[in-house]
Scaffold this motif. Structure first.
Motif, PDB file in Angstrom:
ATOM      1  N   ASP A 165       0.825  -1.214   0.000  1.00  0.00           N
ATOM      2  CA  ASP A 165       0.000   0.000   0.000  1.00  0.00           C
ATOM      3  C   ASP A 165       0.857   1.259   0.000  1.00  0.00           C
ATOM      4  O   ASP A 165       0.545   2.234  -0.681  1.00  0.00           O
ATOM      5  CB  ASP A 165      -0.884   0.023   1.262  1.00  0.00           C
ATOM      6  N   GLU A 168       2.341   1.726  -3.525  1.00  0.00           N
ATOM      7  CA  GLU A 168       1.305   2.074  -4.504  1.00  0.00           C
ATOM      8  C   GLU A 168       0.819   3.506  -4.287  1.00  0.00           C
ATOM      9  O   GLU A 168       0.648   4.271  -5.238  1.00  0.00           O
ATOM     10  CB  GLU A 168       0.128   1.100  -4.389  1.00  0.00           C
ATOM     11  N   ASN A 171       3.603   6.041  -5.288  1.00  0.00           N
ATOM     12  CA  ASN A 171       3.782   6.124  -6.736  1.00  0.00           C
ATOM     13  C   ASN A 171       2.615   6.847  -7.395  1.00  0.00           C
ATOM     14  O   ASN A 171       2.795   7.692  -8.269  1.00  0.00           O
ATOM     15  CB  ASN A 171       3.937   4.715  -7.318  1.00  0.00           C
TER      16      ASN A 171
END
Ligand SMILES: Cc1ncc(C[n+]2csc(CCOP(=O)(O)OP(=O)(O)O)c2C)c(N)n1
Ligand SMILES: [Mg+2]
Length: 333
Positions: A165, A168, A171
């Protein structure tokens, strides 16, 4: 004049007034005193659930929250009670929450861990570590889409920063240049695992390069540095330059929670970090620069004690929930 005299005091460089420093001291000291009271209630068997404290990390939580604007949104975790209180949640609400009383923010439907305050821009912690990073990226995206001048600030532990998490969310926010600031609180341990055994990097700020954002490492026990760098990161985000990843180097001075005696932490390490205690350091700075008097400190400590005594009395007088309200705010009517 020596070269030391010619240098500006660090708080002036950071744009902080003596009043700002005293206010930060107040919130750090309030956080520690409140957590100590909670610990003593736990030892007396007067509250249920685990007791997690932020002892040693108050500088990071308070100074970073102090750098925020009222319209900003943050996602504190268990070691960030100082941020919650700096944003204005009063001790009585915190104590009623820990005691599971109706007067607490969740109305007695949880104890210490999962309460927020949307009115004050505080998201409730999520148990799945790392989950607040994509959540805050979403908050930042919503702010931009709605034309709000607000930045999201997520806190995460060194251990939590190893989750999918986290990567992600970072990013995603970086690719969309969202107004997000993430503070990795490197407190030496993830439960009983030392940082050296769960990552191969020297600094959590080094991870920033993988997302294409700036990564700054700061002394998490130096409130002036935490304030200055968090404020700079928030300003970058606010002017549309995207996320910043901050590492706060600090130390967890107690076990993971009070049920953990932390016997796996070398005593010398704890002793070395005790020398760098953020509250004592700020007190020393205020003394050294003549920015308060012994009377100021005493008055503040007395006020904190009185406030906690009165808040606890109020929280204890607040009833337990009756059970009928258990499903309130869960299902749509
Ligand atoms: C995704 C996930 N994995 C594991 C856990 C269990 N867990 C709760 S706290 C914790 C340690 C967290 O360490 P860190 O992120 O460094 O935060 P700290 O407690 O040091 O503030 C773990 C492993 C969890 N809550 N969520
Ligand atoms: Mg940790």
């Amino acid at each position: 004049m020596t070269s030391t005299d010619m240098r500006q005091a660090p708080h002036l460089d950071a744009g902080l007034t003596p009043e700002d420093l005293r206010t930060m001291y107040y919130y750090m000291s309030l956080t520690r005193a409140l957590e100590e009271r909670v610990r003593s209630l736990y030892l007396q068997g007067k509250l249920v659930g685990g007791v997690y404290t932020s002892r040693g990390q108050e500088g990071t939580a308070v100074a970073s929250a102090y750098a925020m604007q009222p319209q900003d949104v943050c996602a504190p975790l268990i070691r960030d009670l100082g941020a919650t209180m700096t944003r204005g949640v009063p001790p009585r609400a915190v104590l009623a929450q820990w005691l599971g009383r109706v007067g607490g923010p969740t109305g007695g439907r949880d104890t210490n861990l999962h309460f927020g305050d949307m009115g004050r821009g505080i998201l409730a912690p999520i148990s799945m570590l790392g989950a607040t990073i994509p959540l805050c990226a979403g908050v930042a995206l919503a702010a931009r889409q709605c034309g709000r001048d607000s930045v999201a600030l997520a806190y995460v532990g060194d251990g939590g920063s190893n989750t999918g998490d986290f990567h992600e969310g970072m990013n995603f926010a970086a690719a969309l240049r969202l107004p997000l600031v993430v503070i990795v609180e490197n407190n030496g341990y993830a439960y009983s695992t030392p940082v050296s055994q769960h990552v191969a990097i020297e600094s959590f700020a080094d991870r920033a390069v993988a997302y294409g954002v700036p990564g700054w490492s700061m002394d998490g026990n130096d409130v002036i540095e935490v304030y200055r760098l968090t404020r700079d990161a928030l300003e970058r985000a606010r002017r549309g330059d995207g996320p910043t990843l901050l590492e706060a180097r600090t130390f967890r001075m107690r076990g993971h929670a009070e049920h953990d005696d932390a016997s796996y932490v070398p005593k010398e390490l704890v002793a070395a970090w005790a020398q760098r205690d953020p509250i004592h350091r700020l007190a020393h700075y205020l003394d050294e620069h003549g920015l308060w008097t012994p009377d100021d400190q005493r008055t503040m400590e007395d006020r904190i004690k009185r406030d906690i005594d009165e808040s606890l009395e109020w929280a204890v007088a607040s009833p337990m929930p009756d059970g009928v309200t258990q499903t309130a705010d869960i299902y749509a009517e």
